[in-house]
Design an enzyme around this catalytic site. Structure first.
Site, mmCIF file in Angstrom:
data_model
loop_
_atom_site.group_PDB
_atom_site.id
_atom_site.type_symbol
_atom_site.label_atom_id
_atom_site.label_comp_id
_atom_site.label_asym_id
_atom_site.label_seq_id
_atom_site.Cartn_x
_atom_site.Cartn_y
_atom_site.Cartn_z
ATOM 1 N N SER A 1 0.861 -1.178 0.000
ATOM 2 C CA SER A 1 0.000 0.000 0.000
ATOM 3 C C SER A 1 0.902 1.234 0.000
ATOM 4 C CB SER A 1 -0.949 -0.040 1.201
ATOM 5 O OG SER A 1 -1.914 0.978 1.113
ATOM 6 N N HIS B 1 -2.724 -1.190 -3.129
ATOM 7 C CA HIS B 1 -3.937 -0.444 -2.834
ATOM 8 C C HIS B 1 -3.879 0.924 -3.504
ATOM 9 C CE1 HIS B 1 -4.835 -2.949 1.011
ATOM 10 N NE2 HIS B 1 -5.299 -3.515 -0.075
ATOM 11 N N ASP C 1 -3.955 -3.792 6.911
ATOM 12 C CA ASP C 1 -4.417 -4.452 5.694
ATOM 13 C C ASP C 1 -3.494 -5.626 5.363
ATOM 14 O OD1 ASP C 1 -6.398 -2.513 5.365
ATOM 15 O OD2 ASP C 1 -5.046 -1.192 4.268
#
Length: 346
Positions: free
Chosen positions: A18, A45, A137
């Protein structure tokens, strides 16, 4: 006569990243040899409506061809498939599909979806790699990889631009390797091709969640069958969140499939709270301006009692607005402060 066939090999590498992940992904791919035999799948992401140049970046820095995945693409040795913005990358058998399934932690594509569906379909063949990123995440996805006999490798948090995702994976599972990115590339070259262990059975929960990601009708709406109501609501749809406890990790999912980690849910609630505070501040400022204007008009018409009342209401609204501005300012400083470490080190 042996009819079991050759043993399965570790040959599928799923990579999640991410914030700060582009740099880490580029370094990872640059370190892989041209004859790398692994099949690599990548989720970074990104906002759903963005334009992603990640495949071009990875193809330019490394020897392996990279492109955005398309539904039906088969897993090919020495090739990199990247999840396109706004679509989950779902693994099934020896191929992938793209899905508009519910978001996880507000993300589509989701690292968790890639890792979980790869683990569900391919078991011990999967090597999960977690790179730089914020919050937790990917931790649930890495847990799925480990539960199915796969390997877990994380970027050294001391090297990562944003260490939260690697640290969350380390807290969720007993990771196999913690390495700098260059070390991960070297280790993958050694691991790919090793014999994979027999995978433990797929749990009903894992099958259900893989089905939810792929918008399978029998899975959507079945979350309550595998979890208990939490008492909290989903930030995406305001539906009831059901609490999922798997492998010591607590997560949340609503009836239609939106999923949240603990840290992700707290972060989203904080963002929603701040948004509500700004709406309240705007309402107070508008009330102060409106009542001040009405007070002036009442004074000009000689309605002194109304003018005084409107003036008082305007003053009260401005005082309340000032207090709320101070609170919002203090809230921002609280969010910038590093959280205190947990008592158990997690």
């Amino acid at each position: 006569m042996d009819v079991t066939g050759p043993p399965a090999r570790r040959d599928v590498v799923v990579v999640g990243a991410s914030a700060g992940g582009v740099e880490a992904l580029a370094e990872l791919v640059a370190g892989l040899p041209a004859d790398f035999a692994g099949r690599m799948l990548v989720v970074l992401h990104v906002p759903p409506n963005s334009t992603s140049a990640l495949p071009q970046i990875l193809s330019r820095v490394g020897s392996l061809p990279a492109r955005h995945a398309r539904s039906g693409d088969v897993l090919e040795p020495g090739h990199i498939l990247v999840a396109p913005p706004g679509q989950h990358l779902v693994v099934y058998d020896e191929a992938v599909s793209l899905s508009q399934g519910p978001t996880e932690n507000g993300h589509r594509p989701s690292v968790d979806v890639l890792f979980r569906t790869a683990a569900t379909s391919l078991g011990g063949r999967v090597i999960g790699v977690m790179l730089s990123g914020a919050l937790d995440d990917g931790a649930a996805g890495m847990l799925a990889v480990k539960l199915r006999g796969g390997l877990a490798i994380v970027q050294d948090p001391a090297e990562a631009l944003h260490p939260s995702m690697p640290m969350a994976a380390m807290a969720a599972v007993d990771v196999d390797e913690v390495l700098p990115v260059k070390g991960i590339a070297d280790r993958l070259s050694e691991l790919v091709g090793e014999e994979a262990p027999a995978a433990p059975p797929v749990s009903e929960l894992m099958l259900l969640e893989a089905g939810v990601a792929n918008l399978e009708p029998q899975a959507i709406g079945s979350t309550e069958l595998a979890a208990e109501p939490s008492g909290w609501s989903c930030p995406d749809c305001n539906g009831t969140l059901f609490e999922i406890n798997e492998g010591g990790l607590t997560r949340f999912r609503c009836r239609v499939g939106h999923a949240w980690s603990s840290a992700g849910l707290v972060a989203q609630q904080s963002a929603s709270m701040e948004s509500a505070l700004w709406v309240a501040l705007r309402t107070l400022e508008e009330k102060a301006s409106l009542t001040e204007n009405l007070g002036r008009k009442a004074h000009l018409r000689g309605h002194s009692l109304s003018a005084t009342q409107f003036s008082q209401e305007s003053d009260e609204a401005r005082r309340a607005a000032a207090l709320l501005r101070d609170f919002i300012s203090g809230l921002g400083m609280m969010q910038e402060s590093p959280p205190a470490p947990a008592a158990d080190g997690g």
